[in-house]
Design an enzyme around this catalytic site. Structure first.
Site, PDB file in Angstrom:
ATOM      1  N   LYS A 146       9.142  -3.265   1.691  1.00 26.56           N
ATOM      2  CA  LYS A 146      10.421  -2.555   1.552  1.00 26.56           C
ATOM      3  C   LYS A 146      11.380  -3.271   0.603  1.00 26.56           C
ATOM      4  O   LYS A 146      12.294  -2.662   0.068  1.00 26.56           O
ATOM      5  CB  LYS A 146      11.047  -2.332   2.918  1.00 26.56           C
ATOM      6  CG  LYS A 146      10.235  -1.327   3.734  1.00 26.56           C
ATOM      7  CD  LYS A 146      10.883  -0.923   5.021  1.00 26.56           C
ATOM      8  CE  LYS A 146      10.164   0.243   5.680  1.00 26.56           C
ATOM      9  NZ  LYS A 146       8.821  -0.124   6.212  1.00 26.56           N
TER      10      LYS A 146
HETATM   11  C1  LIG Z   1       7.760   0.738   6.407  1.00 28.56           C
HETATM   12  C2  LIG Z   1       6.410   0.125   6.505  1.00 28.56           C
HETATM   13  C3  LIG Z   1       5.223   0.892   6.396  1.00 28.56           C
HETATM   14  C4  LIG Z   1       5.236   2.395   6.252  1.00 28.56           C
HETATM   15  O1  LIG Z   1       5.739   2.823   5.018  1.00 28.56           O
HETATM   16  P1  LIG Z   1       6.172   4.369   4.796  1.00 28.56           P
HETATM   17  O2  LIG Z   1       6.782   4.414   3.457  1.00 28.56           O
HETATM   18  O3  LIG Z   1       7.162   4.661   5.893  1.00 28.56           O
HETATM   19  O4  LIG Z   1       4.947   5.193   4.922  1.00 28.56           O
HETATM   20  C5  LIG Z   1       4.010   0.223   6.434  1.00 28.56           C
HETATM   21  N1  LIG Z   1       3.947  -1.114   6.596  1.00 28.56           N
HETATM   22  C6  LIG Z   1       5.050  -1.882   6.712  1.00 28.56           C
HETATM   23  C7  LIG Z   1       4.905  -3.332   6.914  1.00 28.56           C
HETATM   24  C8  LIG Z   1       6.324  -1.292   6.670  1.00 28.56           C
HETATM   25  O5  LIG Z   1       7.418  -2.064   6.789  1.00 28.56           O
END
Ligand SMILES: *Cc1c(COP(=O)(O)O)cnc(C)c1O
Length: 465
Positions: free
Chosen positions: A112
């Site tokens: 993120k």
């Molecule tokens: C947010 C997140 C996901 C999922 O991502 P999306 O964009 O919501 O599909 C997967 N793995 C981790 C570690 C995350 O923080």
């Protein structure tokens, strides 16, 4: 570039407006009216670019009428200088034609950061020019809160208020939020659960009258267009490193809200040859059920070893549906309204289009643990539980052996030591040096009762920017 709503009834916006808007006024999500495309020649030339240069190349067409080229260059350089690996998004080979794209070298050790480090800087840039200040409000059960706080901590024009359920997030995850200090950073521990926090967020966006007149409210959740945009870059980066565009690549993506994998879909629409996108889900498998039964329906939330993928509905899936239904906003508005009331079914034509590019795989907690253990046994590479779901799905996807598969490693294993133990491994996974004293740092957060008025009063009286 103009952005339009998936439900067809909201005004078209430019990038700057989209950045400051969450949901469209008609309840839809904003998407670009048309996508930029890159020719095979242009993609070949991308091999010579480092990550920030590539980011600038991919992002420019989306923002160019709002952010001057020099400013964008400075912003992406600064953003990706925060990452603690010279390649920013390095790749590691774990088996024949199986690769892991490490997206966890940012400040909070999860993918993120790619989007939120950029988002904070883009917002501050736009606000500075408009002499405007905003309040960001978010709710988190895990990675989003810390990535948003890290992304906004230096932003002069933003106060950020992040709600988390008191005593219901892990120590490491809480501390990644509460040890970041700054007058504009506010951690609120709500004496309720994550759904209570979400409900407060929703109510606050629906009625913003608790805020002073000169502040608007901005959302940084995964429906924010700028987050998706930032994530397109690493699909190009990885594919080009493995011989793209002359060699089609498949990607396996641990999926929750469908933001990350939707960025992969956009990369393909923009000209990148992608053979297949694998939707890797945990027990919360709403998307796997869509792919295998054509029915989109909610099921109760299950708590798994991969908490950042624990969702009941994938909000960004609406963006894909918009394309699958030939960009007919009225159809999407009708579908989503019926989905609010119960399960919906998709036609064979729509499902055929989805199956042409996407495959889905559902991975249980037991399989996740077995994958962590077997990847370790195979090459002494330690996967976090989210990334393990991607790898397991990649290995089980039935692709021809000559197609390279890149699994997105979305978090650093040190964030999830319990899952490593559950996998039967006794590795001590150290936090990287910049976080090694995390457990000793002092924390700052406010515990508030589970009442909307208490949270809104706190926000209204603690705006500092
Ligand atoms: C947010 C997140 C996901 C999922 O991502 P999306 O964009 O919501 O599909 C997967 N793995 C981790 C570690 C995350 O923080």
């Amino acid at each position: 570039m103009k952005y339009i709503s998936t439900r067809g009834q909201a005004p078209a916006l430019n990038f700057e407006q989209v950045l400051l808007t969450g949901l469209a006024a008609d309840g839809g999500l904003y998407v670009p009216e048309t996508l930029p495309t890159f020719s095979a020649e242009e993609i070949t030339a991308m091999a010579a670019l480092d990550y920030p240069q590539l980011a600038q190349k991919i992002i420019t067409p989306f923002v160019q009428d709002c952010i001057p080229a020099d400013d964008l260059q400075a912003i992406v350089q600064e953003t990706y200088a925060e990452f603690r690996h010279n390649a920013v998004a390095p790749m590691v080979q774990i088996a024949a034609n199986q690769w892991v794209l490490e997206l966890f070298h940012g400040p909070t050790l999860a993918f993120k950061d790619f989007a939120l480090q950029l988002l904070g800087r883009l917002l501050d840039h736009v606000l500075e020019r408009k002499h405007q200040k905003v309040v960001i409000m978010g709710a988190t059960s895990g990675d989003t809160g810390s990535a948003a706080i890290e992304g906004c901590k230096r932003c002069k024009n933003i106060d950020i208020f992040i709600l988390h359920p008191h005593q219901r997030v892990s120590d490491v995850q809480r501390r990644q939020m509460t040890t970041v200090t700054g007058d504009n950073i506010h951690n609120l521990a709500v004496e309720g659960n994550f759904d209570d926090c979400q409900a407060m967020l929703k109510a606050s966006f629906a009625d913003k009258s608790f805020l002073p007149q000169d502040r608007s409210l901005v959302a940084v959740n995964s429906i924010n267009w700028a987050r998706i945009m930032a994530q397109i870059v690493y699909y190009f980066y990885a594919a080009v490193a493995l011989g793209g565009p002359f060699r089609p690549i498949a990607f396996s993506v641990p999926t929750g809200n469908f933001g990350d994998i939707f960025a992969g879909y956009l990369a393909r629409q923009m000209g990148l040859p992608i053979e297949r996108l694998i939707i890797a889900t945990n027990r919360n498998d709403v998307l796997h059920r869509v792919m295998t039964t054509s029915t989109y329906g909610r099921q109760p939330l299950a708590h798994t070893l991969s908490p950042s993928m624990d969702i009941t509905v994938s909000s960004n899936f609406e963006r894909l549906l918009f394309d699958l239904y030939d960009r007919d906003g009225a159809v999407i508005a009708d579908l989503m309204q019926r989905f609010d009331e119960g399960d919906i079914n998709f036609s064979d034509t729509v499902m055929a289009k989805a199956h042409a590019l996407f495959t889905s795989v559902h991975v249980s907690d037991e399989e996740t643990c077995r994958q962590i253990a077997s990847t370790w046994a195979g090459c002494e590479y330690l996967l976090d539980p989210h990334s393990a779901i991607g790898v397991k799905a990649a290995l089980g996807s039935g692709l021809p052996p000559e197609v390279p598969v890149v699994s997105l490693a979305t978090a650093h294993p040190a964030k999830f030591p319990d899952a490593i133990k559950s996998a039967g491994l006794d590795n001590e996974v150290a936090l990287p040096p910049h976080l090694s004293d995390l457990l000793e740092r002092s924390e700052r957060f406010e515990v508030l009762p589970n009442e909307l008025s208490a949270v809104q009063d706190f926000i209204a009286t603690n705006i500092n920017a």
